[in-house]
Motif scaffolding. Sequence first.
Motif, PDB file in Angstrom:
ATOM      1  N   PRO A 424     -11.033   5.277   9.541  1.00 57.45           N
ATOM      2  CA  PRO A 424     -10.099   4.811  10.556  1.00 57.45           C
ATOM      3  C   PRO A 424      -9.702   3.349  10.326  1.00 57.45           C
ATOM      4  O   PRO A 424     -10.562   2.503  10.058  1.00 57.45           O
ATOM      5  N   GLU A 425      -8.426   3.063  10.426  1.00 58.18           N
ATOM      6  CA  GLU A 425      -7.851   1.711  10.353  1.00 58.18           C
ATOM      7  C   GLU A 425      -8.149   1.007   9.039  1.00 58.18           C
ATOM      8  O   GLU A 425      -8.281  -0.215   9.017  1.00 58.18           O
ATOM      9  N   GLY A 426      -8.250   1.759   7.970  1.00 59.76           N
ATOM     10  CA  GLY A 426      -8.376   1.144   6.659  1.00 59.76           C
ATOM     11  C   GLY A 426      -6.990   0.980   6.057  1.00 59.76           C
ATOM     12  O   GLY A 426      -6.343   1.969   5.693  1.00 59.76           O
ATOM     13  N   ALA A 427      -6.515  -0.260   5.947  1.00 63.19           N
ATOM     14  CA  ALA A 427      -5.138  -0.532   5.546  1.00 63.19           C
ATOM     15  C   ALA A 427      -5.073  -1.017   4.108  1.00 63.19           C
ATOM     16  O   ALA A 427      -5.965  -1.733   3.631  1.00 63.19           O
ATOM     17  N   LEU A 428      -4.009  -0.624   3.441  1.00 66.35           N
ATOM     18  CA  LEU A 428      -3.659  -1.181   2.138  1.00 66.35           C
ATOM     19  C   LEU A 428      -2.435  -2.059   2.328  1.00 66.35           C
ATOM     20  O   LEU A 428      -1.420  -1.629   2.872  1.00 66.35           O
ATOM     21  N   ILE A 429      -2.530  -3.311   1.873  1.00 65.80           N
ATOM     22  CA  ILE A 429      -1.457  -4.288   2.046  1.00 65.80           C
ATOM     23  C   ILE A 429      -1.058  -4.800   0.671  1.00 65.80           C
ATOM     24  O   ILE A 429      -1.902  -5.291  -0.088  1.00 65.80           O
ATOM     25  N   VAL A 430       0.203  -4.683   0.366  1.00 68.71           N
ATOM     26  CA  VAL A 430       0.754  -5.231  -0.876  1.00 68.71           C
ATOM     27  C   VAL A 430       1.782  -6.276  -0.479  1.00 68.71           C
ATOM     28  O   VAL A 430       2.698  -5.998   0.306  1.00 68.71           O
ATOM     29  N   ASN A 431       1.634  -7.495  -0.992  1.00 71.68           N
ATOM     30  CA  ASN A 431       2.549  -8.567  -0.608  1.00 71.68           C
ATOM     31  C   ASN A 431       3.050  -9.316  -1.823  1.00 71.68           C
ATOM     32  O   ASN A 431       2.426  -9.292  -2.904  1.00 71.68           O
ATOM     33  N   ALA A 432       4.170  -9.976  -1.631  1.00 69.61           N
ATOM     34  CA  ALA A 432       4.764 -10.785  -2.695  1.00 69.61           C
ATOM     35  C   ALA A 432       5.375 -12.026  -2.071  1.00 69.61           C
ATOM     36  O   ALA A 432       5.860 -11.994  -0.930  1.00 69.61           O
ATOM     37  N   THR A 433       5.336 -13.130  -2.816  1.00 69.29           N
ATOM     38  CA  THR A 433       5.887 -14.406  -2.368  1.00 69.29           C
ATOM     39  C   THR A 433       6.861 -14.916  -3.410  1.00 69.29           C
ATOM     40  O   THR A 433       6.536 -14.932  -4.609  1.00 69.29           O
ATOM     41  N   ALA A 434       8.028 -15.320  -2.955  1.00 68.80           N
ATOM     42  CA  ALA A 434       9.028 -15.913  -3.838  1.00 68.80           C
ATOM     43  C   ALA A 434       9.553 -17.159  -3.160  1.00 68.80           C
ATOM     44  O   ALA A 434      10.050 -17.099  -2.034  1.00 68.80           O
ATOM     45  N   GLY A 435       9.413 -18.278  -3.824  1.00 69.46           N
ATOM     46  CA  GLY A 435       9.873 -19.528  -3.243  1.00 69.46           C
ATOM     47  C   GLY A 435      10.262 -20.516  -4.315  1.00 69.46           C
ATOM     48  O   GLY A 435      10.104 -20.264  -5.512  1.00 69.46           O
ATOM     49  N   THR A 436      10.779 -21.628  -3.843  1.00 75.01           N
ATOM     50  CA  THR A 436      11.192 -22.652  -4.798  1.00 75.01           C
ATOM     51  C   THR A 436      10.001 -23.291  -5.490  1.00 75.01           C
ATOM     52  O   THR A 436      10.134 -23.779  -6.617  1.00 75.01           O
ATOM     53  N   GLN A 437       8.824 -23.267  -4.846  1.00 69.79           N
ATOM     54  CA  GLN A 437       7.672 -23.936  -5.438  1.00 69.79           C
ATOM     55  C   GLN A 437       6.418 -23.072  -5.494  1.00 69.79           C
ATOM     56  O   GLN A 437       5.367 -23.559  -5.911  1.00 69.79           O
TER      57      GLN A 437
END
Length: 718
Positions: A424-437
């Motif tokens: 129960p409530e086991g989440a998979l999170i995939v994230n990405a960051t794109a910025g100037t720095q």
Amino acid sequence: MSQPGSAPAKGPDAPKADAPKVGTTPQAGEAPVPAPAGPIVPEAEFDAALPPLSGDINAPLEAMTPPTSGTTLPPVTSVPVTPQTATPPATGPAATGDVLPPAAVLDAELAQPLAPLGTFDTAPLETAADVADRDAPEIRYETVLAGLDIQDLESRFKALSALREGDGKAANETQVAARAREDEALAVRLLKSLGYYDATALSVVETIPAGSPRSVGRLRATVTATPGRLYTLSSVTVNADATVPEGLVRRELPLKVGDPIQADRIQGAEANVSLRLPQQGYPFVKVGERDILLEDQSPEAVGAYTLPVDTGPRASFGQLTTEGDPVFDLKHLNVFPRFDGGDLYDTRKVDDLRDALVATGLFQTVSVEPVRTGRPGPDATEQVDLLIRQAKGPARTLAGQAGYSTGQGMTLEGSWVHRNLFPPEGALIVNATAGTQQQGAGASFRRQNAGRRDRTVTLTASALHQSYDAFDAFTGTLSARISYDSTPIWQKKFTYAFGVELVGTNESVYDFARGARERGTYGIAALPGQAMFDRSDSLLNPTRGYRLKINVSPEASVRGAVRPYARTMIEGTAYYPVGQSLVIAGRARAGSIFGIARDDLAPSRRYYGGGGGSVRGYGYQRLGPFDPNGDPVGGRSLNEFALEARYRFGDFGIVPFVDAGNSYESTFPTGSDLRFGAGIGGRFYTNFGPLRVDVATPLNKRPGDGRVALYISIGQAF
């Protein structure tokens, strides 16, 4: 035969009047009675002649087929009539015996089937009166109100008035008079709602006298209200069973003798009973129909108030049960309640349970309702089970956010989350960051409410590139973290977090011995921990109270040799309200790194000052020691101070602020060479926190510092 002077007898036993007998010779003055005759048309022959019926009510009607000449009809028995009732003979072709004359020729159009009903035009015909009303000139009128200057009744009247709704325009005087009569009733209704039960109102529609400003073709509608006497309560009686504690219903009914009999006051008091008793062990309370007996003939305008209340049984919490499309089983559902079996029933804890389930984001719908069981509980209560009805909702979320600040530039972040991939409530999170720095990507496993409500276990793997004036780093991280957190639903006084980090990073670093910037690779192992004590009144937008937070992270850095050290930080914030709209907020923060020289630290693990979360007005990481090229190199200690005046009006706010601080090469902050920044910010308050826009400038500007810095983010600065 009835006796003289008595009424004639009636009913089934009354003697019948003499009637002529069939087949006998009539007496003088009597009409002859024919002998009985058989049926005109035999029933079987009549049924056979009926056309077949269709079940379709929209089918066109059949054509009417005229009878052919010479059609023979059954014989008709002649009935003799008296000369007084004889009818003249019919004119036209005479019938021969029992044969009808030939039928007249029908119009061909009449022989056609009728059109379906749905094709008929049902719009009413326009009459001459309609045309006259349409072409009539529009008249203007003004509205005058008198007698409603009581407890803001005039503004309530204007919001509901038929005359006001007409905006001073009408087709004719009759329409104005009708609106005025509606407003008479409205005025009386509003006055009675405040306890003026003798109230009357009168409306007058008149032509504005000639010579008055804008008088041509205008009417004046005047509604005059007379409140009369104000009725008050002469007694307050509650009819209810005994409660624990005694008199609970009467205590929670905030009415007393002498109170005006106002609708809002009475309804609010009764609603308070319905609200407060379920918070004190009575989940099934039912407030009955009130009775108010007005003593309108008394010299005093008073009324006796009586309220029946069915309290139901006093209850304690029993067990959780569930039905529907299950998202969680009973084992995991029992993680959420903030009560134990046998505790006195409190509907606020039931609401909290439902809110916590909703906050998981995994339900399409979810409800929690009490169910009587009849089982005895402690303290003479009845145990009440809670039935949780579940319906699954979508478990996947795609989200994004953007931010900007001077020194960090633009940052875009996106994430994909499956919140229940590992129930129960086991989440998979995939994230990405794109910025100037900064640019990067990562994946996390997160289990919320892990064996305890609001306890979270997180495993993370990430790769990140950061390019700032202070350093340029390519970093890979593996981490594990266990936290016990506050949420907007349940803000806790004490929270904590601890975990482990393994970091590999390749960074640019200025070598003071060589006088040049070079790249170095560091391996770092850390055991970060955090404890927070929170006595503020809100997690997202505090207005009073204080918070104290301590961070300690024992670490070891490997670059040619193993160097153990510890990073520490302590932060305190306080919030003090000044009136209803102004809050003074302050923050102080200090950090130190023990056991290692600054140049042996990876640049990304050092302390820097400046930026939107530090000293506003200065660039990100621009406070502290610099190398000969004018780039920041960071330090081993830090201090920061901030003071804000948060003024709010509606959903908007203005926040002037002053910040101060610096970072130092020494182990402990010295407090010298503080840098000050000041500015003003705007706030737009939403249900998930304020949107923040701050503009600041450095007060003791150094060469290379910008004149103005802009910061945009969500949430208060602290």
